[in-house]
Write a protein that holds these residues in place. Sequence first.
Motif, PDB file in Angstrom:
ATOM      1  N   LEU A 140      28.826  36.661  57.708  1.00 51.06           N
ATOM      2  CA  LEU A 140      29.948  36.541  56.774  1.00 51.06           C
ATOM      3  C   LEU A 140      31.265  36.861  57.472  1.00 51.06           C
ATOM      4  O   LEU A 140      31.437  37.916  58.079  1.00 51.06           O
ATOM      5  N   ARG A 141      32.215  35.939  57.369  1.00 56.02           N
ATOM      6  CA  ARG A 141      33.569  36.164  57.862  1.00 56.02           C
ATOM      7  C   ARG A 141      34.435  36.582  56.673  1.00 56.02           C
ATOM      8  O   ARG A 141      34.460  35.895  55.647  1.00 56.02           O
ATOM      9  N   TYR A 142      35.149  37.693  56.793  1.00 53.37           N
ATOM     10  CA  TYR A 142      35.914  38.170  55.644  1.00 53.37           C
ATOM     11  C   TYR A 142      37.155  38.932  56.082  1.00 53.37           C
ATOM     12  O   TYR A 142      37.289  39.371  57.230  1.00 53.37           O
ATOM     13  N   GLY A 143      38.071  39.070  55.138  1.00 55.56           N
ATOM     14  CA  GLY A 143      39.261  39.876  55.314  1.00 55.56           C
ATOM     15  C   GLY A 143      39.536  40.613  54.020  1.00 55.56           C
ATOM     16  O   GLY A 143      39.198  40.125  52.936  1.00 55.56           O
ATOM     17  N   THR A 144      40.133  41.792  54.112  1.00 60.45           N
ATOM     18  CA  THR A 144      40.409  42.590  52.916  1.00 60.45           C
ATOM     19  C   THR A 144      41.870  43.003  52.881  1.00 60.45           C
ATOM     20  O   THR A 144      42.535  43.109  53.918  1.00 60.45           O
ATOM     21  N   ASP A 145      42.351  43.244  51.692  1.00 59.72           N
ATOM     22  CA  ASP A 145      43.713  43.721  51.485  1.00 59.72           C
ATOM     23  C   ASP A 145      43.699  44.607  50.245  1.00 59.72           C
ATOM     24  O   ASP A 145      42.852  44.438  49.350  1.00 59.72           O
ATOM     25  N   THR A 146      44.628  45.544  50.177  1.00 56.67           N
ATOM     26  CA  THR A 146      44.718  46.467  49.048  1.00 56.67           C
ATOM     27  C   THR A 146      46.147  46.515  48.554  1.00 56.67           C
ATOM     28  O   THR A 146      47.090  46.547  49.358  1.00 56.67           O
ATOM     29  N   ALA A 147      46.319  46.503  47.237  1.00 57.63           N
ATOM     30  CA  ALA A 147      47.664  46.526  46.660  1.00 57.63           C
ATOM     31  C   ALA A 147      47.633  47.252  45.325  1.00 57.63           C
ATOM     32  O   ALA A 147      46.568  47.495  44.748  1.00 57.63           O
ATOM     33  N   VAL A 148      48.810  47.586  44.835  1.00 58.27           N
ATOM     34  CA  VAL A 148      48.985  48.229  43.535  1.00 58.27           C
ATOM     35  C   VAL A 148      50.008  47.422  42.755  1.00 58.27           C
ATOM     36  O   VAL A 148      51.004  46.965  43.313  1.00 58.27           O
ATOM     37  N   ALA A 149      49.753  47.217  41.459  1.00 61.82           N
ATOM     38  CA  ALA A 149      50.682  46.453  40.622  1.00 61.82           C
ATOM     39  C   ALA A 149      50.640  46.974  39.193  1.00 61.82           C
ATOM     40  O   ALA A 149      49.633  47.536  38.755  1.00 61.82           O
ATOM     41  N   GLN A 150      51.719  46.805  38.468  1.00 62.86           N
ATOM     42  CA  GLN A 150      51.726  47.095  37.045  1.00 62.86           C
ATOM     43  C   GLN A 150      51.058  45.950  36.303  1.00 62.86           C
ATOM     44  O   GLN A 150      51.091  44.796  36.742  1.00 62.86           O
ATOM     45  N   ILE A 151      50.444  46.257  35.163  1.00 66.00           N
ATOM     46  CA  ILE A 151      49.705  45.243  34.414  1.00 66.00           C
ATOM     47  C   ILE A 151      50.591  44.059  34.033  1.00 66.00           C
ATOM     48  O   ILE A 151      50.139  42.916  34.009  1.00 66.00           O
ATOM     49  N   GLY A 152      51.875  44.332  33.802  1.00 65.60           N
ATOM     50  CA  GLY A 152      52.765  43.255  33.402  1.00 65.60           C
ATOM     51  C   GLY A 152      53.302  42.427  34.539  1.00 65.60           C
ATOM     52  O   GLY A 152      53.954  41.410  34.318  1.00 65.60           O
ATOM     53  N   SER A 153      53.029  42.849  35.784  1.00 66.95           N
ATOM     54  CA  SER A 153      53.597  42.127  36.918  1.00 66.95           C
ATOM     55  C   SER A 153      52.565  41.759  37.981  1.00 66.95           C
ATOM     56  O   SER A 153      52.934  41.473  39.123  1.00 66.95           O
ATOM     57  N   LEU A 154      51.279  41.773  37.598  1.00 63.95           N
ATOM     58  CA  LEU A 154      50.267  41.433  38.594  1.00 63.95           C
ATOM     59  C   LEU A 154      50.175  39.937  38.860  1.00 63.95           C
ATOM     60  O   LEU A 154      49.576  39.496  39.848  1.00 63.95           O
ATOM     61  N   THR A 155      50.794  39.123  37.975  1.00 57.27           N
ATOM     62  CA  THR A 155      50.713  37.674  38.123  1.00 57.27           C
ATOM     63  C   THR A 155      51.177  37.214  39.498  1.00 57.27           C
ATOM     64  O   THR A 155      50.519  36.398  40.152  1.00 57.27           O
ATOM     65  N   GLU A 156      52.306  37.728  39.945  1.00 55.23           N
ATOM     66  CA  GLU A 156      52.881  37.262  41.207  1.00 55.23           C
ATOM     67  C   GLU A 156      51.978  37.547  42.397  1.00 55.23           C
ATOM     68  O   GLU A 156      51.740  36.678  43.236  1.00 55.23           O
ATOM     69  N   ILE A 157      51.435  38.758  42.471  1.00 55.45           N
ATOM     70  CA  ILE A 157      50.618  39.119  43.622  1.00 55.45           C
ATOM     71  C   ILE A 157      49.300  38.351  43.642  1.00 55.45           C
ATOM     72  O   ILE A 157      48.825  37.918  44.698  1.00 55.45           O
ATOM     73  N   VAL A 158      48.697  38.153  42.454  1.00 52.71           N
ATOM     74  CA  VAL A 158      47.439  37.391  42.383  1.00 52.71           C
ATOM     75  C   VAL A 158      47.694  35.919  42.670  1.00 52.71           C
ATOM     76  O   VAL A 158      46.969  35.284  43.445  1.00 52.71           O
ATOM     77  N   ALA A 159      48.738  35.355  42.067  1.00 50.94           N
ATOM     78  CA  ALA A 159      49.038  33.935  42.255  1.00 50.94           C
ATOM     79  C   ALA A 159      49.349  33.618  43.709  1.00 50.94           C
ATOM     80  O   ALA A 159      48.928  32.580  44.236  1.00 50.94           O
ATOM     81  N   GLN A 160      50.079  34.506  44.384  1.00 50.49           N
ATOM     82  CA  GLN A 160      50.456  34.255  45.772  1.00 50.49           C
ATOM     83  C   GLN A 160      49.225  34.130  46.658  1.00 50.49           C
ATOM     84  O   GLN A 160      49.167  33.271  47.547  1.00 50.49           O
ATOM     85  N   ARG A 161      48.226  34.951  46.418  1.00 52.90           N
ATOM     86  CA  ARG A 161      47.001  34.870  47.218  1.00 52.90           C
ATOM     87  C   ARG A 161      46.113  33.711  46.769  1.00 52.90           C
ATOM     88  O   ARG A 161      45.447  33.075  47.586  1.00 52.90           O
ATOM     89  N   ALA A 162      46.103  33.436  45.470  1.00 52.59           N
ATOM     90  CA  ALA A 162      45.260  32.357  44.959  1.00 52.59           C
ATOM     91  C   ALA A 162      45.706  30.992  45.473  1.00 52.59           C
ATOM     92  O   ALA A 162      44.879  30.094  45.678  1.00 52.59           O
ATOM     93  N   ARG A 163      46.981  30.809  45.676  1.00 54.83           N
ATOM     94  CA  ARG A 163      47.497  29.505  46.135  1.00 54.83           C
ATOM     95  C   ARG A 163      46.911  29.086  47.469  1.00 54.83           C
ATOM     96  O   ARG A 163      46.852  27.902  47.782  1.00 54.83           O
ATOM     97  N   PHE A 164      46.502  30.049  48.262  1.00 53.22           N
ATOM     98  CA  PHE A 164      46.003  29.737  49.600  1.00 53.22           C
ATOM     99  C   PHE A 164      44.480  29.855  49.690  1.00 53.22           C
ATOM    100  O   PHE A 164      43.934  29.963  50.793  1.00 53.22           O
TER     101      PHE A 164
END
Length: 282
Positions: free
Chosen positions: A87-111
């Motif tokens: 398995l090839r993998y990479g990990t990342d960790t972040a913190v977000a407020q419930i009302g503003s997690l859209t941007e961080i999730v969307a940015q990674r999902a696009r790729f």
Amino acid sequence: MGYKTILTVATNPEKVQAAIADAARLCTAHDAHLDVLSLGIDRTQVGYSYVGTGAVMIEAAMERAETDARDIEKAVKAALDQQGPELRYGTDTAVAQIGSLTEIVAQRARFADLIVQPRPYGKDQGAEAEAVVEAAMFEGQSPVLVLPEGGLGDRVSPRRVVIAWNQGREAMRAVRLALPFLIDADVVNIAVIDPPTHGPERSDPGGLLCQMLVRHGVKAEVSVLAKTLPRTSDVLARHVEDQAADLLVMGAYGHSRFREAILGGTTRNMLEQAKVPVLMAH
């Protein structure tokens, strides 16, 4: 054709093991890279407060979110250690407020080619689970494979697939993004529920889609169903069971007044009762 980058967003350490195990199996099957985002969530929304208390509340909430993120990260690493060396993998960790997690999730999902998430409803699932699925689909514009309680089950590559077809652009996008699964399946059933009598496909409901898929080498067939139950989702769920399907492909529909989008009634109902993985796209 296959999925080469698969992403899963972990917000609950209790759900990490199963989601990563299934995502890893998919990566192995498609020779893909797995990306895992450990996301700590600040679930508080500071409203009215006494002077000076707002900053204290925010600081305490963010500290809790950072602690949660570290716990999730630890669970992710433990789950990854149990996977095979291939398995090839990479990990990342972040913190977000419930009302503003859209941007961080969307940015990674696009790729990513495919997002794999546990069902966002049920025991121990918070509001952030649904928000992650919505962000990946509506803002990230990526297909999301939502896993039921039992996960992928015995088969990584689905053998029998049902497509919920209504001639809409969301359904068409879901079909295109599901092609790696559809091409490998033994049979793909295109389910059309109560097709409009004056629509563009009135003489042959599902026929053009069936033709397109056959040209891709998909073993496709069409079922025209009457709406014999009050909800479309109920008819579709029964058909999936009758077909002994192990994957449902459908368009994701949403609406919102205050944020980018939230899952519409039929989409949410289908996810709540689905016993098989559901691949959705918007």
